[in-house]
Design a protein around this motif. Structure first.
Motif, mmCIF file in Angstrom:
data_model
loop_
_atom_site.group_PDB
_atom_site.id
_atom_site.type_symbol
_atom_site.label_atom_id
_atom_site.label_comp_id
_atom_site.label_asym_id
_atom_site.label_seq_id
_atom_site.Cartn_x
_atom_site.Cartn_y
_atom_site.Cartn_z
ATOM 1 N N PHE A 172 0.822 -1.211 0.000
ATOM 2 C CA PHE A 172 0.000 0.000 0.000
ATOM 3 C C PHE A 172 0.857 1.263 0.000
ATOM 4 O O PHE A 172 0.336 2.370 0.125
ATOM 5 N N GLU A 173 2.166 1.055 -0.110
ATOM 6 C CA GLU A 173 3.111 2.168 -0.026
ATOM 7 C C GLU A 173 2.905 2.979 1.242
ATOM 8 O O GLU A 173 2.932 4.214 1.218
ATOM 9 N N LEU A 174 2.668 2.271 2.330
ATOM 10 C CA LEU A 174 2.544 2.908 3.644
ATOM 11 C C LEU A 174 3.644 2.391 4.563
ATOM 12 O O LEU A 174 4.133 1.275 4.390
ATOM 13 N N ARG A 175 4.040 3.226 5.521
ATOM 14 C CA ARG A 175 4.904 2.802 6.613
ATOM 15 C C ARG A 175 4.069 2.838 7.884
ATOM 16 O O ARG A 175 2.923 3.299 7.885
ATOM 17 N N MET A 176 4.681 2.375 8.999
ATOM 18 C CA MET A 176 3.955 2.353 10.263
ATOM 19 C C MET A 176 3.419 3.755 10.575
ATOM 20 O O MET A 176 2.257 3.896 10.971
ATOM 21 N N VAL A 177 4.226 4.778 10.390
ATOM 22 C CA VAL A 177 3.808 6.122 10.809
ATOM 23 C C VAL A 177 2.753 6.703 9.873
ATOM 24 O O VAL A 177 1.821 7.380 10.324
ATOM 25 N N THR A 178 2.852 6.422 8.569
ATOM 26 C CA THR A 178 1.834 6.952 7.653
ATOM 27 C C THR A 178 0.519 6.206 7.848
ATOM 28 O O THR A 178 -0.560 6.809 7.784
ATOM 29 N N PHE A 179 0.598 4.910 8.105
ATOM 30 C CA PHE A 179 -0.608 4.138 8.423
ATOM 31 C C PHE A 179 -1.275 4.681 9.687
ATOM 32 O O PHE A 179 -2.496 4.916 9.705
ATOM 33 N N ALA A 183 -1.041 7.617 11.083
ATOM 34 C CA ALA A 183 -1.603 8.952 10.851
ATOM 35 C C ALA A 183 -2.908 8.848 10.067
ATOM 36 O O ALA A 183 -3.901 9.514 10.407
ATOM 37 N N LEU A 184 -2.917 8.001 9.054
ATOM 38 C CA LEU A 184 -4.130 7.840 8.236
ATOM 39 C C LEU A 184 -5.299 7.344 9.090
ATOM 40 O O LEU A 184 -6.426 7.856 8.986
ATOM 41 N N VAL A 185 -5.041 6.380 9.949
ATOM 42 C CA VAL A 185 -6.100 5.836 10.809
ATOM 43 C C VAL A 185 -6.633 6.902 11.761
ATOM 44 O O VAL A 185 -7.856 7.067 11.916
ATOM 45 N N VAL A 186 -5.739 7.640 12.383
ATOM 46 C CA VAL A 186 -6.178 8.633 13.378
ATOM 47 C C VAL A 186 -6.924 9.782 12.698
ATOM 48 O O VAL A 186 -7.911 10.286 13.230
ATOM 49 N N ILE A 187 -6.473 10.181 11.514
ATOM 50 C CA ILE A 187 -7.190 11.245 10.788
ATOM 51 C C ILE A 187 -8.584 10.762 10.406
ATOM 52 O O ILE A 187 -9.569 11.495 10.554
ATOM 53 N N ALA A 188 -8.667 9.515 9.925
ATOM 54 C CA ALA A 188 -9.976 8.983 9.523
ATOM 55 C C ALA A 188 -10.923 8.900 10.716
ATOM 56 O O ALA A 188 -12.133 9.129 10.573
ATOM 57 N N ASP A 189 -10.384 8.592 11.875
ATOM 58 C CA ASP A 189 -11.226 8.435 13.073
ATOM 59 C C ASP A 189 -11.557 9.763 13.739
ATOM 60 O O ASP A 189 -12.446 9.817 14.602
ATOM 61 N N PRO A 209 7.561 18.994 13.639
ATOM 62 C CA PRO A 209 8.321 19.067 12.382
ATOM 63 C C PRO A 209 8.368 17.735 11.634
ATOM 64 O O PRO A 209 8.335 17.711 10.404
ATOM 65 N N ASN A 210 8.429 16.644 12.364
ATOM 66 C CA ASN A 210 8.521 15.341 11.708
ATOM 67 C C ASN A 210 7.190 14.902 11.127
ATOM 68 O O ASN A 210 7.143 14.081 10.204
ATOM 69 N N LEU A 211 6.111 15.464 11.654
ATOM 70 C CA LEU A 211 4.792 15.098 11.131
ATOM 71 C C LEU A 211 4.523 15.752 9.776
ATOM 72 O O LEU A 211 3.772 15.214 8.966
ATOM 73 N N VAL A 212 5.149 16.884 9.548
ATOM 74 C CA VAL A 212 4.869 17.638 8.321
ATOM 75 C C VAL A 212 5.058 16.775 7.081
ATOM 76 O O VAL A 212 4.190 16.720 6.203
ATOM 77 N N GLU A 258 3.007 13.629 2.566
ATOM 78 C CA GLU A 258 2.969 12.406 1.768
ATOM 79 C C GLU A 258 1.527 11.922 1.581
ATOM 80 O O GLU A 258 1.126 11.560 0.466
ATOM 81 N N LEU A 259 0.755 11.910 2.650
ATOM 82 C CA LEU A 259 -0.642 11.465 2.565
ATOM 83 C C LEU A 259 -1.457 12.420 1.687
ATOM 84 O O LEU A 259 -2.330 11.988 0.932
#
Lengths: 155, 155
Positions: free
Chosen positions: B34-41, B43-49, B67-70, B75-76
């Motif tokens: 899915f071209e995701l890493r642990m952190v992008t996954f 973030a995607l879950v928490v944003i969706a929720d 800064p690291n979240l930017v 990417e998302l």
DNA sequence: TATTGTTATACTCTATAACTATA
DNA sequence: TATAGTTATAGAGTATAACAATA
């Protein structure tokens, strides 16, 4: 409050990453007075417990790559905590040995790490702490098995 | 064989580091399609929720620095999995929203991560898995408490 | 040929300071 | 003045390729 990540909490890996990050911070603070990090402490303990160990064996025991271990051993040797004896039977290899100073520092650092462990596992019974360690080892076995089967099927 | 590190195995942190390393490898392999890493996954879950979440809140929820979240959010957003709505009440902030494509990818990735979880916790009963997660959360609480008291005494 | 230790290197993750635009 | 997001950067940690010495 702070239940934004409820959905991620079903995963052991998610809570583990968060717990590990705090453990790392705490253990490094506990080891700072001895100018040790988690990896240098671990190497010192394993060398002390296994006199004559070769660097490749130590790297394997600690699951770190040989190139990355070189600097760790360099650091311990520079501080005269260990020494690199030549293995007479194989002149390529070193037989790692702890020094008296190394043993003494290990004893003090070990006590500090045991304090750290008690702090971090406060609120857990000894049975629960042992069950935690057993579960982590089971996961490690599962991960290694997957890793191996991957290697085999690729080979 | 391979009991060189027996003395380190009394520490939860040592086994946790080893287990975490294998989990990271396995979950990243599970998310690679899915071209995701642990952190992008995550973030995607928490944003969706949590529709409308601000980046600072997301960073806090995931315990990563702003800064690291930017780059994670970049990417998302670039992949049209989320979008950065402007918060009309505070034009400095973004209100993060998942897109339809993001929701669909999250569903597929979530199933893959659940498979990964089953693989890594094989051999544990559901009670043991839940006890593991509870123990990890207890450690996280202990670590946060230490962290806070440190900050307070320093302040 | 294969292995031990080593060098060089690169990539990821993480942490901090400082900027901008808003508040 | 404080906060949201951003940029730049530096430090760990980790991984691989390639080499010299030795087996």
């Amino acid at each position: 409050m702070e239940k934004f990540d409820d959905n991620l909490r079903q995963f052991a890996g998610y809570s583990m990453k968060r717990a590990m990050s705090l453990i790392q911070t705490d253990v490094n603070a506990a080891l700072a007075p001895f100018e040790l990090r988690m990896v240098t402490f671990s190497a010192l303990v394993v060398i002390a417990d296994n006199p004559g160990l070769k660097q490749a064996q130590l790297a394997d025991a600690l699951s770190i790559e040989r190139p990355n271990l070189v600097l760790v051993v360099d650091e311990l040797e520079r501080r005269d905590l260990i020494l690199r004896d030549r293995d007479p039977a194989d002149r390529r290899a070193y037989a790692l040995q702890v020094t008296l100073a190394g043993r003494r520092l290990r004893d003090r650092a070990m006590a500090a790490v045991q304090d750290h462990e008690r702090r971090m596992t406060a609120g857990l019974t000894e049975d629960q702490r042992q069950a935690l360690i057993a579960a982590l080892r089971q996961i490690e076995e599962n991960g290694k098995a997957d890793d191996d089967s991957g290697k085999v099927s690729r080979a």
